[in-house]
Each structure stands twice: as structure tokens, then as C-alpha cells.
Scaffold this motif. Structure first.
Motif, short mmCIF file in Angstrom:
data_model
loop_
_atom_site.label_atom_id
_atom_site.label_comp_id
_atom_site.label_asym_id
_atom_site.label_seq_id
_atom_site.Cartn_x
_atom_site.Cartn_y
_atom_site.Cartn_z
N PRO A 51 0.85 -1.18 0.00
CA PRO A 51 0.00 0.00 0.00
C PRO A 51 0.89 1.24 0.00
N LEU A 52 0.51 2.25 -0.68
CA LEU A 52 1.21 3.54 -0.76
C LEU A 52 2.35 3.57 -1.78
N ALA A 53 2.82 2.41 -2.24
CA ALA A 53 3.86 2.44 -3.29
C ALA A 53 3.20 2.98 -4.55
N ARG A 54 3.81 3.97 -5.18
CA ARG A 54 3.15 4.55 -6.34
C ARG A 54 4.16 4.92 -7.41
N ASP A 55 3.62 5.26 -8.57
CA ASP A 55 4.45 5.54 -9.74
C ASP A 55 5.46 4.42 -9.95
N ARG A 60 11.35 0.50 -9.78
CA ARG A 60 11.47 1.83 -9.16
C ARG A 60 10.11 2.32 -8.74
N PHE A 61 10.06 3.08 -7.69
CA PHE A 61 8.77 3.58 -7.23
C PHE A 61 8.99 4.70 -6.23
N TRP A 62 7.90 5.38 -5.95
CA TRP A 62 7.90 6.39 -4.90
C TRP A 62 7.10 5.84 -3.73
N TYR A 63 7.51 6.20 -2.53
CA TYR A 63 6.84 5.64 -1.35
C TYR A 63 6.97 6.62 -0.20
N PRO A 64 5.82 7.02 0.37
CA PRO A 64 5.87 7.98 1.47
C PRO A 64 5.77 7.32 2.85
N GLY A 65 5.60 6.00 2.87
CA GLY A 65 5.30 5.33 4.14
C GLY A 65 6.56 4.97 4.92
N ASP A 66 6.35 4.18 5.99
CA ASP A 66 7.44 3.73 6.84
C ASP A 66 8.30 2.73 6.04
N PRO A 67 9.60 3.00 5.92
CA PRO A 67 10.44 2.08 5.13
C PRO A 67 10.47 0.67 5.70
N GLU A 68 10.06 0.52 6.94
CA GLU A 68 10.06 -0.83 7.53
C GLU A 68 9.25 -1.80 6.68
N ARG A 69 8.16 -1.28 6.09
CA ARG A 69 7.32 -2.14 5.24
C ARG A 69 8.13 -2.70 4.07
#
Ligand code: SAM
Length: 357
Positions: A51-55, A60-69
Motif C-alpha cells: 500500500p502507498l507504493a506509487r508511480d 522503481r517507485f515512490w513511497y511515502p510510508g514507513d520504510p520498515e514495510r
């Protein structure tokens, strides 16, 4: 078969920065998954479930969430946070503003990963510029530079379709493929990301009765046990050391799976005992010999045909490609299709999915 695609290393142009970043509670960062060549489709599919992984563009991707995921991904070898600078050569990263940005970028990764040292990976890493960059980073980050074993792996490379350079920083001190559960290793032990891919492509079904003949250090058993419920699972190996090793790994993973010291070709189990049989056969180098395999492979296919249910799946990984494909051609009881070919540690084994005709 899929091959290592250059797209996974394609630059991430700033113009592609997702719209609406300012609305996100945490800033999005660009990331890149490092994957064994051949396993890209499996890693992309796993990434799409974050969830939240985008583009997402390849790996390659952009991700605003907790890197722990991201550190819980199982198909990639490693996850890197990525940033590009509009500099024509690495020396440009030593400029006042660029170096401050680089330090802040790396400090963000260090805050997450708790790495205790760093190393640089770049073409010309012996050059005077790289030596200066290492010295300056050591001082600015207050982190020892360890050129061979440094935990924070920092890659520098030119953008492929841009003028600048990009810096990749590995999120975790160790690769993700070095699983925490692996407390015991054996010669010929399987890379855990390959085991994960085999299970994903074999299908993960709750109702499966699973057999892992030739289980070695238990990689396929642990990776499946971590994927969720199954009806039953058992592994066997002829080598008592391998059985002890698999048990230790399963114990470390807190998974209760039976492993026995039994010849996979003479288990004495009734016909059609299993719905999924999955095996990493001896490749004839680290384990077994090519001569032994010439007899083992046909006998294996015959016995697994007996043990597999009518609609069951047999998944086999081997590096003895010519032998295995010849044995397949010489029999009429199995349909076979190739799942992937992977490049790992100088080997290029293939995984096959077989079903009964
Ligand atoms: C390639 S290794 C498996 C490695 C394993 N996937 C791992 O991750 O450690 C093959 C294994 O097959 C076992 N083996 C060979 N012939 C066997 C047989 N007839 N029955 C059971 N195990 C056998 C060997 O002892 C060895 O551990």
C-alpha cells in the motif's frame, strides 16, 4: 525467459515526481529494488501489493510510508533509497550545497537502518575523488568508512537518460536475502529469494499437502511456512547434517515443520499423498555428481509421479538443464513448463512446473 532489464536501473527524472507530494504526511522518497536477474516479475508483483507504493516503473517507485514495510519484501535482494543530482561527475557531489543534500539524504537512511559503517560502490572507486568523498562522508556522518564490509552500501552511478549522477543507499545493513531465520547454512543452500519466487509461482494454497524432498538447509520449507497456512508440510533429506540444519532454521523462524532423514525416493508413503511437491535437486557441483544425477533425475520423476495427487503440481529447480530437459523429453507422464531462469552466484538454474498428463 525474462532477463535482467536495464529498466530497473533507469533514472528517476525529477519531472516524474508525483503530484500532490505536499499533501502527504511524510515526504515520499524514490526507491529501487535490487533483484536477482530473472526474478523481476515476481518482485514487481510483490511490490504492487505494498500500500502507498506509487508511480511504479519496473522496480522503481515512490513511497511515502514507513520504510520498515519495504524491508519485509521477500523477492528483492535489497532495497535502496535513491536520489539524483544534476552534476556531470561525482566531483560535483563535493560542492557545498550538493554535499549538504547528500549528507542529509544518507542521514535519513542511517536513522532508519542503524548502519555502523559505510562503503562506496562506484566505477573508479579507487580514484582520488572517491577517496575524498569517503573522507568527507566519514567526517560528516560520523561513521567509519569500511571499504570492504561497510554496512551502509552507497552506490554512485550516472543517470542512464539524464545528465546527472544518482546515489543509491541500501536501507538495511545486510541484504534482505540474508534472512534473519538463517542460523545454519550448508554448501548448496538456496538463495531465499529464489525459494520465495518458486512458492509464489507454484501457488500458495491453504489446502496444500506439501512435500519438499531433498530439503537441505530447509530454505523452501521456511519460506513456505512464512507465507501462510497449508494443510501439511514435510521435508526429507538423506544427509543427517542437512536435516539438523533445516530444523535449526525452522526453529529460528518459529515454524513447526517436520523434517526427516529419509531417502526421498523410498519414503514408503502412499500414492497421491501430496498436492505440491517442490524441490531444489542436486546440481552436480556443490551437491551430488553429474553421474549420480543421470540416475537420480529419472527415478525422482517416477517416484514423484506416484506421490503427487492427480491435479497436483511438481516444482523443480535445477542447474542440470540439459540432463533435466532430456529426461523430460524421454518421458510421457508429465507436462512441463519453465517458470523462470535466475542468475545467482555464477549459476543460472531454471525452475519448472510439472503437472500430470
Ligand atoms: C541442492 S541441495 C538442496 C539445498 C536446499 N534447497 C537448501 O536450501 O539448503 C540437494 C539436497 O538433496 C539431498 N539428497 C540427495 N539425494 C537425496 C535423496 N535420494 N533423498 C533425500 N535427499 C537427497 C542432499 O543431501 C542435499 O541436501
Amino acid at each position: 525467459m525474462p532477463r535482467a532489464s536495464h529498466s530497473k536501473y533507469a533514472p528517476f527524472p525529477r519531472s516524474k515526481r508525483p503530484q500532490g507530494d505536499h499533501r502527504a504526511r511524510q515526504p515520499a522518497h524514490a526507491y529501487l529494488l535490487e533483484v536477482l536477474p530473472g526474478l523481476e516479475p515476481v518482485a514487481e508483483e510483490e511490490l504492487r501489493a505494498v500500500p502507498l507504493a506509487r508511480d511504479i516503473r519496473g522496480l522503481r517507485f515512490w513511497y511515502p510510508g514507513d520504510p520498515e514495510r519495504l524491508t519485509r519484501l521477500r523477492a528483492p535482494v535489497a532495497v535502496f533509497r535513491v536520489r539524483a543530482w544534476d552534476v556531470p561527475r561525482p566531483r560535483g557531489l563535493l560542492g557545498h550545497q550538493q554535499f549538504a543534500e547528500l549528507t542529509a539524504f544518507l542521514a535519513g537512511v542511517l536513522r532508519f537502518g542503524g548502519h555502523r559503517s559505510f562503503r562506496l560502490a562506484a566505477a573508479g572507486r579507487e580514484s582520488s575523488v572517491m577517496a575524498r568523498l569517503a573522507d568527507e562522508l566519514q567526517a560528516a556522518l560520523q561513521l567509519p568508512h569500511d571499504p570492504e564490509e561497510g554496512e551502509l552500501l552507497i552506490r554512485l552511478r550516472p543517470q542512464e537518460d539524464g545528465p546527472g549522477w544518482e546515489v543509491l543507499a541500501r536501507l538495511t545493513p545486510r541484504p534482505l536475502s540474508a534472512r534473519a531465520w538463517r542460523v545454519c547454512n550448508m554448501g548448496g543452500g538456496l538463495n531465499a529469494t529464489i525459494a520465495y519466487a518458486m512458492h509464489r509461482l507454484a501457488g500458495v494454497r491453504e489446502e496444500d499437502r506439501i512435500f519438499n524432498p531433498m530439503s537441505g538447509s530447509g530454505t523452501l520449507l521456511v519460506e513456505r511456512a512464512l507465507l501462510g497456512p497449508y494443510a501439511a508440510m514435510v521435508g526429507v533429506d538423506l544427509n543427517p547434517e542437512a536435516v539438523a540444519c533445516a530444523r535449526a532454521n525452522l526453529h529460528a523462524a518459529r515454524r513447526d515443520v517436520e523434517v526427516a532423514c529419509v531417502d526421498a525416493l523410498h519414503t514408503g508413503l502412499p500414492p497421491r499423498s501430496f498436492d505440491l511437491i517442490i524441490s531444489d535437486l542436486p546440481w552436480g557441483d556443490a551437491v551430488g555428481t553429474h553421474g549420480d544425477n543421470a540416475a537420480l533425475y529419472p527415478a525422482f520423476l517416477t517416484e514423484m509421479h506416484r506421490l503427487l495427487s492427480r491435479q497436483g503440481r511438481l516444482v523443480v529447480l535445477t542447474h542440470e538443464l540439459r540432463l533435466f530437459e532430456r529426461v523430460l523429453r524421454e518421458q510421457e507422464r508429465w507436462y512441463a513448463r519453465e517458470l523462470f531462469q535466475v542468475y545467482s552466484g555464477g549459476h543460472h538454474p531454471k525452475a519448472y512446473l510439472l503437472s500430470k498428463r
